[in-house]
Motif scaffolding. Structure first.
Motif, PDB file in Angstrom:
ATOM      1  N   ILE A  70       0.819  -1.204   0.151  1.00  0.00           N
ATOM      2  CA  ILE A  70       0.027  -0.042  -0.161  1.00  0.00           C
ATOM      3  C   ILE A  70       1.217   1.316  -0.603  1.00  0.00           C
ATOM      4  O   ILE A  70       0.453   2.413  -0.034  1.00  0.00           O
ATOM      5  CB  ILE A  70      -0.747   0.070   1.427  1.00  0.00           C
ATOM      6  N   VAL A  93      -0.731   3.873  -1.825  1.00  0.00           N
ATOM      7  CA  VAL A  93      -2.151   3.916  -2.137  1.00  0.00           C
ATOM      8  C   VAL A  93      -2.101   5.147  -0.842  1.00  0.00           C
ATOM      9  O   VAL A  93      -2.083   5.401  -0.209  1.00  0.00           O
ATOM     10  CB  VAL A  93      -2.878   2.908  -1.561  1.00  0.00           C
ATOM     11  N   GLU A 107      -7.272   7.496   1.874  1.00  0.00           N
ATOM     12  CA  GLU A 107      -8.678   7.275   1.853  1.00  0.00           C
ATOM     13  C   GLU A 107      -9.648   6.131   0.631  1.00  0.00           C
ATOM     14  O   GLU A 107      -9.760   5.482   1.484  1.00  0.00           O
ATOM     15  CB  GLU A 107      -9.732   8.629   0.823  1.00  0.00           C
ATOM     16  N   ARG A 108      -8.082   5.693   0.407  1.00  0.00           N
ATOM     17  CA  ARG A 108      -8.455   4.272  -0.023  1.00  0.00           C
ATOM     18  C   ARG A 108      -7.979   2.824   0.239  1.00  0.00           C
ATOM     19  O   ARG A 108      -7.924   2.282   0.398  1.00  0.00           O
ATOM     20  CB  ARG A 108      -7.711   4.245  -1.181  1.00  0.00           C
ATOM     21  N   ARG A 109      -7.086   2.867   1.749  1.00  0.00           N
ATOM     22  CA  ARG A 109      -6.466   2.129   2.440  1.00  0.00           C
ATOM     23  C   ARG A 109      -8.077   1.846   3.482  1.00  0.00           C
ATOM     24  O   ARG A 109      -8.511   2.324   3.870  1.00  0.00           O
ATOM     25  CB  ARG A 109      -5.677   2.814   3.682  1.00  0.00           C
ATOM     26  N   PRO A 110      -7.608   0.286   3.779  1.00  0.00           N
ATOM     27  CA  PRO A 110      -8.562  -0.448   4.613  1.00  0.00           C
ATOM     28  C   PRO A 110      -8.158  -0.203   6.599  1.00  0.00           C
ATOM     29  O   PRO A 110      -7.967  -0.499   7.267  1.00  0.00           O
ATOM     30  CB  PRO A 110      -7.964  -1.702   4.279  1.00  0.00           C
ATOM     31  N   LYS A 170     -17.516   8.030   1.199  1.00  0.00           N
ATOM     32  CA  LYS A 170     -17.931   6.406  -0.018  1.00  0.00           C
ATOM     33  C   LYS A 170     -19.168   7.254  -0.869  1.00  0.00           C
ATOM     34  O   LYS A 170     -19.130   5.769  -1.117  1.00  0.00           O
ATOM     35  CB  LYS A 170     -18.089   5.648   1.166  1.00  0.00           C
TER      36      LYS A 170
END
Length: 366
Positions: A69, A72, A75-78, A105
């Motif tokens: 990541i 990444v 905002e797109r990381r889990p 989202k």
């Protein structure tokens, strides 16, 4: 075993050339509660921010559930992050604050509302859902920040000293709630704190950091009882550090030649005879005995020799008594024990003997 988070050789160097994090390696299992612990400026918050994506890494790789990541965006990381000041929107109600991440989202409205109500109920916030943060207590604000982070269903929850703004009693209460909630949800928590009591109480494992490097990674009890470096021995708990030269050291135990004579302890690794080392002895593991105790008593009961000292001061805080013992020209040794053990037994200025069982002292290289 599923690995939720992996850091491989992660480093951070600022534009002025100052290293903040150096060669950070860590694997975190799914559902594990990990604490980053260390003094201010040790790199723990920088590491957390690199995991979150708020800080670019200079070297190494970060993986979440096997996916690299590094590039990444946050905002797109889990992941979800809770800050010390909670970062609540003052103009929004509790419900709106909690729903914010779902709004970003762009989830369907009905789904958003259902998820918000579910997390509000789980954290006991339903009754204050229509209030604004200015009317709420510190504990309620902390729960709102937690709800806002959890409602987006992250794989990993990142917490940057989230209890730092709470008073002592409320902090203890929230600690208990946080641990129970984490166990119930099974979410991986990565928690930054400079308070060792929090790390020891909450974590499955603790990463002790110093000057950007990892000093030790261990379970709380192992970290507390078996420090592996001088820094950890000084930072965790209250250890007496007694310097000397190794007479013998292997996994069966050690003997150290010191200014107080030959002393004994445990050793996790073999060390060469003649090498310099220290014995780390926890304050609560040291016994204080009258100076009149026969010296023949110590090898039989403790497995080693005592140290002669003089009581400098005695202080009682609640049910704990702390004795400061002068032992010649070296640093005083601090002993802690229950009031039942020490109240009324010794006086300031009294000569005493200090001893400990072999297995409670840990040999550390210098």
């Amino acid at each position: 075993m599923t690995i939720d988070l992996q850091l491989v050789g992660v480093g951070k160097v600022y534009d002025n050339g100052t290293p903040a994090v150096i060669d950070f390696d860590l694997e975190v299992s799914k559902g594990e509660f990990i604490a980053f612990l260390g003094p201010s400026g040790c790199g723990k918050t920088t590491t957390l921010r690199m995991i979150a994506g708020f800080e670019a890494i200079s070297s190494g790789d970060i993986f979440i559930r096997g996916n690299r990541i590094n590039d990444v965006p946050p905002e797109r990381r889990p992941t979800a992050m809770i800050f010390q000041n909670y970062a609540l929107f003052p103009h929004m109600t509790v419900r709106a604050n909690v729903r914010f991440g779902l709004d970003v989202k762009k989830m369907p409205a009905a789904t958003r509302d259902a998820m918000v109500e579910r997390i509000l109920e789980k954290l006991g916030l339903t009754d204050i859902g229509d209030l604004k943060p200015e009317r709420l207590s510190g504990g309620q604000k902390q729960r709102i920040a937690l709800a806002r982070a959890l409602v987006v269903e992250p794989d990993i929850l990142l917490l940057d000293e989230p209890l730092g703004a709470l008073d002592a009693n409320l902090r203890k209460s929230i600690q208990n709630e946080l641990k129970l909630l984490q166990r119930r949800l099974g979410i991986t928590f990565v928690f930054v704190t400079h308070a060792q009591s929090e790390a020891l109480a909450l974590s499955d494992r603790i990463v002790v950091m110093n000057a950007g490097r990892i000093e030790q990674i261990d379970a709380p009890y192992e970290l507390y009882t078996r420090p592996r470096s001088q820094f950890v021995a000084k930072f965790i708990g209250r250890n007496a550090l007694i310097n000397g030269k190794v007479i013998l050291a292997d996994t069966n135990g050690c003997r150290l030649d010191t200014a107080f004579g030959e002393l004994v302890g445990a050793s996790k690794v073999a060390m060469r005879a003649g090498s310099t080392a220290s014995l780390a002895v926890p304050a609560e593991a040291i016994d204080v005995l009258p100076a009149s105790t026969p010296l023949s008593y110590f090898p039989e009961i403790y497995g080693g020799n005592p140290i002669k000292g003089t009581v400098e001061s005695i202080q009682q805080v609640g049910h704990i008594v702390q004795l400061v013992i002068i032992v010649g020209a070296t640093q005083p040794i601090v002993v802690e024990g229950h009031a039942d053990k020490y109240v009324g037994r010794f006086q300031g200025g009294e000569d005493v003997l200090l001893a400990w069982k072999k297995d409670v002292a840990t040999l550390i290289s210098r």
